[in-house]
Design a protein around this motif. Sequence first.
Motif, PDB file in Angstrom:
ATOM      1  N   ALA A  46       8.792   7.099  -3.468  1.00 32.06           N
ATOM      2  CA  ALA A  46       8.418   8.264  -2.774  1.00 32.06           C
ATOM      3  C   ALA A  46       7.426   8.197  -1.680  1.00 32.06           C
ATOM      4  N   SER A  47       6.291   7.354  -2.239  1.00 33.52           N
ATOM      5  CA  SER A  47       5.134   7.175  -1.255  1.00 33.52           C
ATOM      6  C   SER A  47       5.297   6.091  -0.237  1.00 33.52           C
ATOM      7  N   ARG A  48       6.331   5.368  -0.383  1.00 27.94           N
ATOM      8  CA  ARG A  48       6.808   4.314   0.766  1.00 27.94           C
ATOM      9  C   ARG A  48       8.342   4.253   0.615  1.00 27.94           C
ATOM     10  N   PRO A  49       9.001   5.250   1.073  1.00 27.36           N
ATOM     11  CA  PRO A  49      10.358   5.128   1.158  1.00 27.36           C
ATOM     12  C   PRO A  49      10.906   4.054   2.147  1.00 27.36           C
ATOM     13  N   GLY A  50      12.162   3.829   1.794  1.00 24.38           N
ATOM     14  CA  GLY A  50      13.003   2.776   2.462  1.00 24.38           C
ATOM     15  C   GLY A  50      12.707   1.288   2.269  1.00 24.38           C
ATOM     16  N   GLN A  51      11.885   0.936   1.277  1.00 22.91           N
ATOM     17  CA  GLN A  51      11.541  -0.312   0.953  1.00 22.91           C
ATOM     18  C   GLN A  51      12.812  -1.074   0.215  1.00 22.91           C
ATOM     19  N   SER A  52      12.691  -2.316   0.225  1.00 24.42           N
ATOM     20  CA  SER A  52      13.867  -2.748  -0.724  1.00 24.42           C
ATOM     21  C   SER A  52      13.347  -3.174  -2.136  1.00 24.42           C
ATOM     22  N   GLN A  53      14.445  -3.130  -3.079  1.00 19.31           N
ATOM     23  CA  GLN A  53      14.093  -3.531  -4.323  1.00 19.31           C
ATOM     24  C   GLN A  53      13.144  -4.777  -4.531  1.00 19.31           C
ATOM     25  N   GLN A  54      13.294  -5.727  -3.671  1.00 18.90           N
ATOM     26  CA  GLN A  54      12.466  -6.949  -3.638  1.00 18.90           C
ATOM     27  C   GLN A  54      10.947  -6.584  -3.368  1.00 18.90           C
ATOM     28  N   SER A  55      10.976  -5.684  -2.474  1.00 19.31           N
ATOM     29  CA  SER A  55       9.537  -5.188  -2.054  1.00 19.31           C
ATOM     30  C   SER A  55       8.798  -4.395  -3.399  1.00 19.31           C
ATOM     31  N   LEU A  56       9.573  -3.614  -3.657  1.00 26.28           N
ATOM     32  CA  LEU A  56       9.293  -2.680  -4.816  1.00 26.28           C
ATOM     33  C   LEU A  56       8.737  -3.580  -6.119  1.00 26.28           C
ATOM     34  N   ALA A  57       9.432  -4.391  -6.424  1.00 26.28           N
ATOM     35  CA  ALA A  57       9.304  -5.307  -7.578  1.00 26.28           C
ATOM     36  C   ALA A  57       7.871  -6.152  -7.429  1.00 26.28           C
ATOM     37  N   LYS A  58       7.906  -6.792  -5.792  1.00 23.93           N
ATOM     38  CA  LYS A  58       6.502  -7.325  -5.657  1.00 23.93           C
ATOM     39  C   LYS A  58       5.380  -6.515  -5.911  1.00 23.93           C
ATOM     40  N   GLN A  59       5.334  -5.391  -5.396  1.00 25.52           N
ATOM     41  CA  GLN A  59       4.120  -4.265  -5.406  1.00 25.52           C
ATOM     42  C   GLN A  59       4.084  -4.173  -7.034  1.00 25.52           C
ATOM     43  N   LEU A  60       5.036  -4.057  -7.742  1.00 31.59           N
ATOM     44  CA  LEU A  60       4.683  -3.733  -9.336  1.00 31.59           C
ATOM     45  C   LEU A  60       4.439  -5.016 -10.112  1.00 31.59           C
ATOM     46  N   GLY A  61       4.466  -6.194  -9.428  1.00 29.13           N
ATOM     47  CA  GLY A  61       4.288  -7.345  -9.919  1.00 29.13           C
ATOM     48  C   GLY A  61       5.310  -8.107 -11.118  1.00 29.13           C
ATOM     49  N   THR A  62       6.504  -7.449 -11.064  1.00 31.22           N
ATOM     50  CA  THR A  62       7.477  -7.882 -11.940  1.00 31.22           C
ATOM     51  C   THR A  62       8.679  -8.445 -11.200  1.00 31.22           C
ATOM     52  N   LEU A 133     -16.630   4.880 -12.079  1.00 32.42           N
ATOM     53  CA  LEU A 133     -16.761   3.706 -13.096  1.00 32.42           C
ATOM     54  C   LEU A 133     -15.522   2.874 -13.344  1.00 32.42           C
ATOM     55  N   LEU A 134     -14.463   4.001 -13.917  1.00 31.63           N
ATOM     56  CA  LEU A 134     -12.871   3.178 -14.081  1.00 31.63           C
ATOM     57  C   LEU A 134     -12.498   2.389 -12.789  1.00 31.63           C
ATOM     58  N   VAL A 135     -12.374   2.958 -11.484  1.00 32.01           N
ATOM     59  CA  VAL A 135     -12.286   2.217 -10.497  1.00 32.01           C
ATOM     60  C   VAL A 135     -13.071   1.133 -10.054  1.00 32.01           C
ATOM     61  N   LYS A 136     -14.209   1.048 -10.319  1.00 30.61           N
ATOM     62  CA  LYS A 136     -14.988  -0.207 -10.263  1.00 30.61           C
ATOM     63  C   LYS A 136     -14.701  -1.234 -11.163  1.00 30.61           C
ATOM     64  N   ILE A 137     -14.226  -0.575 -12.483  1.00 29.40           N
ATOM     65  CA  ILE A 137     -13.997  -1.685 -13.448  1.00 29.40           C
ATOM     66  C   ILE A 137     -12.437  -2.311 -13.119  1.00 29.40           C
ATOM     67  N   ALA A 138     -11.768  -1.434 -12.704  1.00 26.02           N
ATOM     68  CA  ALA A 138     -10.317  -1.695 -12.296  1.00 26.02           C
ATOM     69  C   ALA A 138     -10.211  -2.744 -11.065  1.00 26.02           C
ATOM     70  N   THR A 144      -3.831  -3.838  -9.720  1.00 23.20           N
ATOM     71  CA  THR A 144      -3.582  -3.067  -8.427  1.00 23.20           C
ATOM     72  C   THR A 144      -3.579  -1.629  -8.501  1.00 23.20           C
ATOM     73  N   PRO A 145      -4.284  -1.022  -7.544  1.00 20.62           N
ATOM     74  CA  PRO A 145      -4.238   0.465  -7.591  1.00 20.62           C
ATOM     75  C   PRO A 145      -3.065   1.058  -7.784  1.00 20.62           C
ATOM     76  N   GLY A 146      -2.885   2.003  -8.795  1.00 22.12           N
ATOM     77  CA  GLY A 146      -1.845   2.880  -8.875  1.00 22.12           C
ATOM     78  C   GLY A 146      -0.512   2.118  -9.434  1.00 22.12           C
ATOM     79  N   VAL A 147      -0.816   0.995  -9.972  1.00 22.63           N
ATOM     80  CA  VAL A 147       0.307   0.152 -10.607  1.00 22.63           C
ATOM     81  C   VAL A 147       0.035  -0.188 -11.983  1.00 22.63           C
ATOM     82  N   HIS A 148       0.663   0.265 -13.029  1.00 24.81           N
ATOM     83  CA  HIS A 148       0.308  -0.010 -14.454  1.00 24.81           C
ATOM     84  C   HIS A 148       0.661  -1.377 -14.745  1.00 24.81           C
ATOM     85  N   PRO A 149      -0.119  -2.106 -15.429  1.00 22.78           N
ATOM     86  CA  PRO A 149      -0.253  -3.434 -15.768  1.00 22.78           C
ATOM     87  C   PRO A 149       1.455  -3.382 -16.625  1.00 22.78           C
ATOM     88  N   GLY A 150       1.689  -2.725 -17.354  1.00 23.78           N
ATOM     89  CA  GLY A 150       2.807  -2.913 -18.145  1.00 23.78           C
ATOM     90  C   GLY A 150       4.173  -3.086 -17.529  1.00 23.78           C
TER      91      GLY A 150
END
Length: 156
Positions: A46-62, A133-138, A144-150
């Motif tokens: 929703a934040s970046r509509p129109g991307q490919s699955q490959q692009s989404l996967a890259k942003q998520l690190g998976t 403080l949490l932003v500083k540590i992250a 990656t901001p907004g992306v859970h490492p899971g």
Amino acid sequence: MEARRPRLGSAFLLAQVGAHAAQQFTERMTELDLTPAQVGLLRLVASRPGQSQQSLAKQLGTPATRLVPLVDGLEKRGLIERRRNAEDRRLYAVEPSEEGRALLGRIGQAGAAHEQAVTAALTDDERDVLHGLLVKIADQQGLTPGVHPGYLRLRS
């Protein structure tokens, strides 16, 4: 006399509170029939509509192959749509559906309630300090901001 609480390391406390908060969030999303991974992907689409699955996967690190079942599940529920990419017909552009956008509103409400519940012991000023403080540590840890490492552990 009241027993003193043992001094625990900050990393342990972050892990303890993080695991608790993650479990509580999972329970809130279960009420919407979603997993946290589905929520994260829907928010990203929703934040970046129109991307490919490959692009989404890259942003998520998976790997993209691990993301396919997640995209398939959201598409089957009518929350996202795949359309041919106008610039590269080999790729599909992933976009939220009308139903997906409506559900994002409910997710946002649940997320705000979750945030309030988890930080209920803090004042508004303390919440701001904690957030900073949490932003500083992250940032220092290279997260990656907004992306859970899971997402790195998604199963194919």
